[in-house]
Design an enzyme around this catalytic site. Sequence first.
Site, PDB file in Angstrom:
ATOM      1  N   THR A  25      -4.394  -7.648  10.942  1.00 24.40           N
ATOM      2  CA  THR A  25      -5.173  -7.052   9.840  1.00 24.40           C
ATOM      3  C   THR A  25      -6.611  -7.538   9.922  1.00 24.40           C
ATOM      4  O   THR A  25      -6.864  -8.710  10.214  1.00 24.40           O
ATOM      5  CB  THR A  25      -4.531  -7.345   8.457  1.00 24.40           C
ATOM      6  OG1 THR A  25      -5.388  -6.822   7.435  1.00 24.40           O
ATOM      7  CG2 THR A  25      -4.280  -8.821   8.218  1.00 24.40           C
ATOM      8  N   SER A  26      -7.554  -6.610   9.665  1.00 27.04           N
ATOM      9  CA  SER A  26      -8.962  -6.923   9.911  1.00 27.04           C
ATOM     10  C   SER A  26      -9.628  -7.661   8.756  1.00 27.04           C
ATOM     11  O   SER A  26     -10.811  -8.000   8.848  1.00 27.04           O
ATOM     12  CB  SER A  26      -9.730  -5.634  10.214  1.00 27.04           C
ATOM     13  OG  SER A  26      -9.713  -4.802   9.071  1.00 27.04           O
ATOM     14  N   LEU A  74      -5.775  -9.277  17.496  1.00 32.96           N
ATOM     15  CA  LEU A  74      -6.383  -9.004  18.791  1.00 32.96           C
ATOM     16  C   LEU A  74      -7.852  -9.423  18.776  1.00 32.96           C
ATOM     17  O   LEU A  74      -8.328 -10.130  19.658  1.00 32.96           O
ATOM     18  CB  LEU A  74      -6.245  -7.507  19.102  1.00 32.96           C
ATOM     19  CG  LEU A  74      -6.336  -7.071  20.539  1.00 32.96           C
ATOM     20  CD1 LEU A  74      -5.334  -7.800  21.412  1.00 32.96           C
ATOM     21  CD2 LEU A  74      -6.099  -5.562  20.635  1.00 32.96           C
ATOM     22  N   CYS A  93       5.378  11.547 -14.013  1.00 30.34           N
ATOM     23  CA  CYS A  93       6.358  10.635 -14.644  1.00 30.34           C
ATOM     24  C   CYS A  93       6.615   9.368 -13.831  1.00 30.34           C
ATOM     25  O   CYS A  93       7.468   8.563 -14.201  1.00 30.34           O
ATOM     26  CB  CYS A  93       7.671  11.371 -14.893  1.00 30.34           C
ATOM     27  SG  CYS A  93       8.641  11.661 -13.394  1.00 30.34           S
ATOM     28  N   HIS A 139       0.816  -1.221   0.000  1.00 30.06           N
ATOM     29  CA  HIS A 139       0.000   0.000   0.000  1.00 30.06           C
ATOM     30  C   HIS A 139       0.848   1.268   0.000  1.00 30.06           C
ATOM     31  O   HIS A 139       0.346   2.337   0.339  1.00 30.06           O
ATOM     32  CB  HIS A 139      -0.960   0.005   1.197  1.00 30.06           C
ATOM     33  CG  HIS A 139      -2.097  -0.974   1.072  1.00 30.06           C
ATOM     34  ND1 HIS A 139      -2.948  -1.295   2.109  1.00 30.06           N
ATOM     35  CD2 HIS A 139      -2.528  -1.701   0.013  1.00 30.06           C
ATOM     36  CE1 HIS A 139      -3.840  -2.185   1.695  1.00 30.06           C
ATOM     37  NE2 HIS A 139      -3.606  -2.453   0.428  1.00 30.06           N
TER      38      HIS A 139
HETATM   39  P1  OAD Z   1      -7.489  -2.338  10.527  1.00 30.56           P
HETATM   40  O1  OAD Z   1      -7.509  -1.124  11.385  1.00 30.56           O
HETATM   41  O2  OAD Z   1      -8.638  -2.555   9.603  1.00 30.56           O
HETATM   42  O3  OAD Z   1      -7.344  -3.645  11.424  1.00 30.56           O
HETATM   43  C1  OAD Z   1      -6.403  -3.727  12.446  1.00 30.56           C
HETATM   44  C2  OAD Z   1      -6.463  -5.109  13.049  1.00 30.56           C
HETATM   45  O4  OAD Z   1      -5.427  -5.214  14.021  1.00 30.56           O
HETATM   46  C3  OAD Z   1      -7.771  -5.448  13.778  1.00 30.56           C
HETATM   47  O5  OAD Z   1      -8.206  -6.729  13.359  1.00 30.56           O
HETATM   48  C4  OAD Z   1      -7.394  -5.466  15.266  1.00 30.56           C
HETATM   49  O6  OAD Z   1      -8.102  -6.435  16.026  1.00 30.56           O
HETATM   50  C5  OAD Z   1      -5.935  -5.833  15.190  1.00 30.56           C
HETATM   51  N1  OAD Z   1      -5.122  -5.339  16.328  1.00 30.56           N
HETATM   52  C6  OAD Z   1      -5.218  -4.191  17.034  1.00 30.56           C
HETATM   53  N2  OAD Z   1      -4.257  -4.097  17.957  1.00 30.56           N
HETATM   54  C7  OAD Z   1      -3.517  -5.235  17.856  1.00 30.56           C
HETATM   55  C8  OAD Z   1      -2.367  -5.766  18.544  1.00 30.56           C
HETATM   56  N3  OAD Z   1      -1.784  -5.106  19.542  1.00 30.56           N
HETATM   57  N4  OAD Z   1      -1.897  -6.970  18.143  1.00 30.56           N
HETATM   58  C9  OAD Z   1      -2.489  -7.677  17.153  1.00 30.56           C
HETATM   59  N5  OAD Z   1      -3.560  -7.226  16.469  1.00 30.56           N
HETATM   60  C10 OAD Z   1      -4.067  -6.032  16.808  1.00 30.56           C
HETATM   61  O7  OAD Z   1      -6.094  -2.293   9.705  1.00 30.56           O
HETATM   62  P2  OAD Z   1      -5.670  -3.079   8.389  1.00 30.56           P
HETATM   63  O8  OAD Z   1      -6.329  -4.406   8.304  1.00 30.56           O
HETATM   64  O9  OAD Z   1      -4.201  -3.015   8.319  1.00 30.56           O
HETATM   65  O10 OAD Z   1      -5.260   0.990   3.457  1.00 30.56           O
HETATM   66  O11 OAD Z   1      -6.265  -2.158   7.256  1.00 30.56           O
HETATM   67  C11 OAD Z   1      -6.042  -2.495   5.915  1.00 30.56           C
HETATM   68  C12 OAD Z   1      -5.975  -1.254   5.058  1.00 30.56           C
HETATM   69  O12 OAD Z   1      -7.128  -0.455   5.287  1.00 30.56           O
HETATM   70  C13 OAD Z   1      -4.836  -0.321   5.384  1.00 30.56           C
HETATM   71  O13 OAD Z   1      -3.626  -0.687   4.755  1.00 30.56           O
HETATM   72  C14 OAD Z   1      -5.317   1.001   4.882  1.00 30.56           C
HETATM   73  C15 OAD Z   1      -6.731   0.935   5.394  1.00 30.56           C
HETATM   74  O14 OAD Z   1      -7.670   1.666   4.729  1.00 30.56           O
HETATM   75  C16 OAD Z   1      -5.119   2.149   2.774  1.00 30.56           C
HETATM   76  O15 OAD Z   1      -5.043   3.248   3.312  1.00 30.56           O
HETATM   77  C17 OAD Z   1      -5.082   1.957   1.292  1.00 30.56           C
END
Ligand code: OAD
Length: 231
Positions: free
Chosen positions: A175-176, A201, A119, A108
């Site tokens: 990641t969610s 989590l 460019c 990302h």
């Molecule tokens: P999210 O905010 O959607 O999800 C975060 C995940 O991390 C959740 O499932 C939480 O339960 C978990 N979590 C929180 N604290 C934690 C900890 N201490 N240890 C383990 N897990 C924990 O974030 P992403 O899935 O990364 O894209 O989001 C994906 C994409 O959506 C991002 O890259 C971004 C966003 O929009 C863009 O901006 C293009």
Amino acid sequence: MAHPSIVILTGAGISAESGLGTFRDEGGLWAQHRIEDVATPEGFARNPQLVVDFYNARRAQAAEAVPNAGHIALARLQAEHKGDVLLVTQNVDDLHEKGGSEDVLHMHGALNSALCSACDHRWPAPLEMHVAQACPNCAAPTARPDIVWFGEIPYQMDRIQDALERADIFAAIGTSGNVYPAAGFVQMATHVGAKTVEMNLEPGENVALFEDVRAGKASETVPKWVDEILG
Ligand code: OAD
């Protein structure tokens, strides 16, 4: 299997304990900012100042952050595992690199990179980017944060797909499972017979697709998993 091929996908949760907010947890970034405003090409065209300010603030925060035991354990896995390890992150921070990982695929984009929309030249982003900053290659005033916004295609999908086709183990960490194509990697890995593990989590949207689900903080679950792999 002696030296399994491993593909790891990380998300905002691995950086949460380093003080960087996630997107979808309570009070997360998408509760404070509208995706359409700060994370789409249309939002940037409408109000570039708002978008540049948003990523400047995130860059400043990331610059202060230090890696946690989760990042450090993955760097150790990359250094010590004898099979292939591809570390793919959805995160735009550089905490994997700060934790010692040398090869990190930022699907990302990255806060510390700037991109010319004229460019396609890339260069290290200053801590504070400005609207209409000139590209050092073509001089057009078309610099933008090197972030993959909604509606754009994530980087290096061919390399990720190749690795998933050869994967013996696929791990998703913090990641969610809301954002595609990353949320679909588990299906590709399952299709080729890889073992799949989720470390989160709270269970992700696609948790039912994983064989092994480990609930907890990344700083605890990841080092334990790495110890198991390295034996
Ligand atoms: P999210 O905010 O959607 O999800 C975060 C995940 O991390 C959740 O499932 C939480 O339960 C978990 N979590 C929180 N604290 C934690 C900890 N201490 N240890 C383990 N897990 C924990 O974030 P992403 O899935 O990364 O894209 O989001 C994906 C994409 O959506 C991002 O890259 C971004 C966003 O929009 C863009 O901006 C293009």
